[in-house]
Design a protein around this motif. Sequence first.
Motif, PDB file in Angstrom:
ATOM      1  N   TYR A   1       0.814  -1.212   0.000  1.00  0.00           N
ATOM      2  CA  TYR A   1       0.000   0.000   0.000  1.00  0.00           C
ATOM      3  C   TYR A   1       0.853   1.271   0.000  1.00  0.00           C
ATOM      4  O   TYR A   1       0.334   2.362  -0.212  1.00  0.00           O
ATOM      5  N   ARG A   2       2.140   1.122   0.231  1.00  0.00           N
ATOM      6  CA  ARG A   2       3.035   2.266   0.123  1.00  0.00           C
ATOM      7  C   ARG A   2       3.266   2.636  -1.344  1.00  0.00           C
ATOM      8  O   ARG A   2       3.525   3.787  -1.688  1.00  0.00           O
ATOM      9  N   TYR A   3       3.187   1.626  -2.213  1.00  0.00           N
ATOM     10  CA  TYR A   3       3.462   1.838  -3.634  1.00  0.00           C
ATOM     11  C   TYR A   3       2.216   1.781  -4.519  1.00  0.00           C
ATOM     12  O   TYR A   3       2.250   2.228  -5.661  1.00  0.00           O
ATOM     13  N   PHE A   4       1.120   1.211  -4.000  1.00  0.00           N
ATOM     14  CA  PHE A   4      -0.122   1.096  -4.755  1.00  0.00           C
ATOM     15  C   PHE A   4      -1.291   1.550  -3.880  1.00  0.00           C
ATOM     16  O   PHE A   4      -1.369   1.153  -2.718  1.00  0.00           O
ATOM     17  N   VAL A   5      -2.166   2.352  -4.439  1.00  0.00           N
ATOM     18  CA  VAL A   5      -3.274   2.907  -3.662  1.00  0.00           C
ATOM     19  C   VAL A   5      -4.161   1.810  -3.106  1.00  0.00           C
ATOM     20  O   VAL A   5      -4.554   1.818  -1.941  1.00  0.00           O
ATOM     21  N   ASP A   6      -4.497   0.837  -3.959  1.00  0.00           N
ATOM     22  CA  ASP A   6      -5.360  -0.276  -3.563  1.00  0.00           C
ATOM     23  C   ASP A   6      -5.171  -1.411  -4.560  1.00  0.00           C
ATOM     24  O   ASP A   6      -4.290  -1.353  -5.430  1.00  0.00           O
ATOM     25  N   LYS A   7      -6.013  -2.435  -4.461  1.00  0.00           N
ATOM     26  CA  LYS A   7      -5.882  -3.583  -5.367  1.00  0.00           C
ATOM     27  C   LYS A   7      -6.162  -3.185  -6.811  1.00  0.00           C
ATOM     28  O   LYS A   7      -5.564  -3.738  -7.746  1.00  0.00           O
ATOM     29  N   ASN A   8      -7.075  -2.230  -7.014  1.00  0.00           N
ATOM     30  CA  ASN A   8      -7.347  -1.748  -8.367  1.00  0.00           C
ATOM     31  C   ASN A   8      -6.102  -1.143  -8.997  1.00  0.00           C
ATOM     32  O   ASN A   8      -5.807  -1.360 -10.177  1.00  0.00           O
ATOM     33  N   ASP A   9      -5.373  -0.360  -8.215  1.00  0.00           N
ATOM     34  CA  ASP A   9      -4.143   0.272  -8.693  1.00  0.00           C
ATOM     35  C   ASP A   9      -3.108  -0.790  -9.056  1.00  0.00           C
ATOM     36  O   ASP A   9      -2.427  -0.702 -10.088  1.00  0.00           O
ATOM     37  N   LEU A  10      -2.991  -1.811  -8.217  1.00  0.00           N
ATOM     38  CA  LEU A  10      -2.051  -2.905  -8.481  1.00  0.00           C
ATOM     39  C   LEU A  10      -2.462  -3.674  -9.729  1.00  0.00           C
ATOM     40  O   LEU A  10      -1.621  -4.042 -10.556  1.00  0.00           O
ATOM     41  N   THR A  11      -3.759  -3.930  -9.891  1.00  0.00           N
ATOM     42  CA  THR A  11      -4.266  -4.627 -11.062  1.00  0.00           C
ATOM     43  C   THR A  11      -3.940  -3.861 -12.342  1.00  0.00           C
ATOM     44  O   THR A  11      -3.503  -4.443 -13.345  1.00  0.00           O
ATOM     45  N   THR A  12      -4.142  -2.561 -12.309  1.00  0.00           N
ATOM     46  CA  THR A  12      -3.830  -1.721 -13.466  1.00  0.00           C
ATOM     47  C   THR A  12      -2.344  -1.785 -13.793  1.00  0.00           C
ATOM     48  O   THR A  12      -1.954  -1.873 -14.963  1.00  0.00           O
ATOM     49  N   ALA A  13      -1.510  -1.766 -12.765  1.00  0.00           N
ATOM     50  CA  ALA A  13      -0.062  -1.823 -12.960  1.00  0.00           C
ATOM     51  C   ALA A  13       0.353  -3.160 -13.578  1.00  0.00           C
ATOM     52  O   ALA A  13       1.236  -3.209 -14.437  1.00  0.00           O
ATOM     53  N   VAL A  14      -0.294  -4.244 -13.142  1.00  0.00           N
ATOM     54  CA  VAL A  14       0.005  -5.573 -13.698  1.00  0.00           C
ATOM     55  C   VAL A  14      -0.341  -5.602 -15.185  1.00  0.00           C
ATOM     56  O   VAL A  14       0.436  -6.090 -16.014  1.00  0.00           O
ATOM     57  N   MET A  15      -1.510  -5.087 -15.539  1.00  0.00           N
ATOM     58  CA  MET A  15      -1.931  -5.066 -16.937  1.00  0.00           C
ATOM     59  C   MET A  15      -1.006  -4.208 -17.780  1.00  0.00           C
ATOM     60  O   MET A  15      -0.625  -4.583 -18.889  1.00  0.00           O
ATOM     61  N   MET A  16      -0.613  -3.057 -17.238  1.00  0.00           N
ATOM     62  CA  MET A  16       0.276  -2.159 -17.969  1.00  0.00           C
ATOM     63  C   MET A  16       1.627  -2.825 -18.223  1.00  0.00           C
ATOM     64  O   MET A  16       2.192  -2.727 -19.316  1.00  0.00           O
ATOM     65  N   ARG A  17       2.128  -3.506 -17.204  1.00  0.00           N
ATOM     66  CA  ARG A  17       3.420  -4.198 -17.340  1.00  0.00           C
ATOM     67  C   ARG A  17       3.347  -5.269 -18.413  1.00  0.00           C
ATOM     68  O   ARG A  17       4.244  -5.410 -19.240  1.00  0.00           O
ATOM     69  N   PHE A  18       2.251  -6.039 -18.417  1.00  0.00           N
ATOM     70  CA  PHE A  18       2.084  -7.113 -19.395  1.00  0.00           C
ATOM     71  C   PHE A  18       1.992  -6.557 -20.820  1.00  0.00           C
ATOM     72  O   PHE A  18       2.630  -7.071 -21.743  1.00  0.00           O
ATOM     73  N   THR A  19       1.224  -5.504 -21.011  1.00  0.00           N
ATOM     74  CA  THR A  19       1.067  -4.954 -22.358  1.00  0.00           C
ATOM     75  C   THR A  19       2.352  -4.307 -22.862  1.00  0.00           C
ATOM     76  O   THR A  19       2.719  -4.476 -24.031  1.00  0.00           O
ATOM     77  N   GLN A  20       3.051  -3.577 -21.973  1.00  0.00           N
ATOM     78  CA  GLN A  20       4.242  -2.848 -22.400  1.00  0.00           C
ATOM     79  C   GLN A  20       5.450  -3.747 -22.642  1.00  0.00           C
ATOM     80  O   GLN A  20       6.259  -3.483 -23.533  1.00  0.00           O
ATOM     81  N   THR A  21       5.576  -4.808 -21.832  1.00  0.00           N
ATOM     82  CA  THR A  21       6.781  -5.651 -21.934  1.00  0.00           C
ATOM     83  C   THR A  21       6.565  -6.921 -22.739  1.00  0.00           C
ATOM     84  O   THR A  21       7.539  -7.551 -23.163  1.00  0.00           O
ATOM     85  N   THR A  22       5.316  -7.323 -22.961  1.00  0.00           N
ATOM     86  CA  THR A  22       5.069  -8.595 -23.634  1.00  0.00           C
ATOM     87  C   THR A  22       4.130  -8.471 -24.828  1.00  0.00           C
ATOM     88  O   THR A  22       4.525  -8.753 -25.968  1.00  0.00           O
ATOM     89  N   LEU A  23       2.892  -8.054 -24.591  1.00  0.00           N
ATOM     90  CA  LEU A  23       1.887  -8.086 -25.655  1.00  0.00           C
ATOM     91  C   LEU A  23       2.239  -7.184 -26.836  1.00  0.00           C
ATOM     92  O   LEU A  23       2.291  -7.644 -27.993  1.00  0.00           O
ATOM     93  N   ILE A  24       2.470  -5.903 -26.585  1.00  0.00           N
ATOM     94  CA  ILE A  24       2.731  -4.979 -27.686  1.00  0.00           C
ATOM     95  C   ILE A  24       4.039  -5.301 -28.418  1.00  0.00           C
ATOM     96  O   ILE A  24       4.057  -5.315 -29.661  1.00  0.00           O
ATOM     97  N   PRO A  25       5.154  -5.610 -27.717  1.00  0.00           N
ATOM     98  CA  PRO A  25       6.370  -6.006 -28.448  1.00  0.00           C
ATOM     99  C   PRO A  25       6.160  -7.258 -29.304  1.00  0.00           C
ATOM    100  O   PRO A  25       6.655  -7.334 -30.435  1.00  0.00           O
ATOM    101  N   ASN A  26       5.430  -8.250 -28.784  1.00  0.00           N
ATOM    102  CA  ASN A  26       5.171  -9.466 -29.561  1.00  0.00           C
ATOM    103  C   ASN A  26       4.352  -9.166 -30.812  1.00  0.00           C
ATOM    104  O   ASN A  26       4.617  -9.691 -31.896  1.00  0.00           O
TER     105      ASN A  26
END
Length: 215
Positions: free
Chosen positions: A62-87
């Motif tokens: 919770y120091r780095y993410f507001v709530d679970k929604n914020d963490l979920t968004t960060a997970v999706m962003m990481r997946f799209t930026q590092t895996t989906l879009i480059p592929n």
Amino acid sequence: MAKQVPAVTVKTDGRKRRWHQHKVERRNELIDGTIEAIRQCGQYVSMDEIAGEIGVSKTVLYRYFVDKNDLTTAVMMRFTQTTLIPNMAKALSSNLDGYDLTREIIHVYVETVASEPEPYRFVMANNSAGKNKVVADSERIIARMLAVMLRRRMRAAGMDVGGVEPWAYHIVGGVQLATHSWLLDPRMSADELIDYLTMLSWSALCGIVEVAGSL
């Protein structure tokens, strides 16, 4: 004569930059740890379980993410930026042509998403505005890349390219929704899904080519 910047200001700015960099790196570490926790515990993993799998307290999360929604968004962003879009970028820039290119683009999308079923389901089970924006942004980026490729190839063949944008969004949206439905309830193999989606997309493209892209 140029005004000299006080040394104390430079030192303070340097500390701020280092602290910001540290926060970014730590946040990315926690996102990577969260993705691994989801792989291990499944889509319904709680914040307590995520913290336990990473080896930190929930307070740290919770120091780095507001709530679970914020963490979920960060997970999706990481997946799209590092895996989906480059592929997808790699598939769209390949030297394949015609049917083989169409199937490869669909194959890469399906396999990229299917390779991370639990993180994908974890993200899609969350309906936050932030997550939805990341999904929409990734679809838009992929559709625009597809449109660039279609426009270049159609112009080279002397075709009308007026419909390229809606065609690209139609293909991306259709493949995304069909893959999403399949992941939630897989009633066929991934190869069968890819073949059926290729059948529809290729048939549509053949129709467009037949009339040279003209309405």
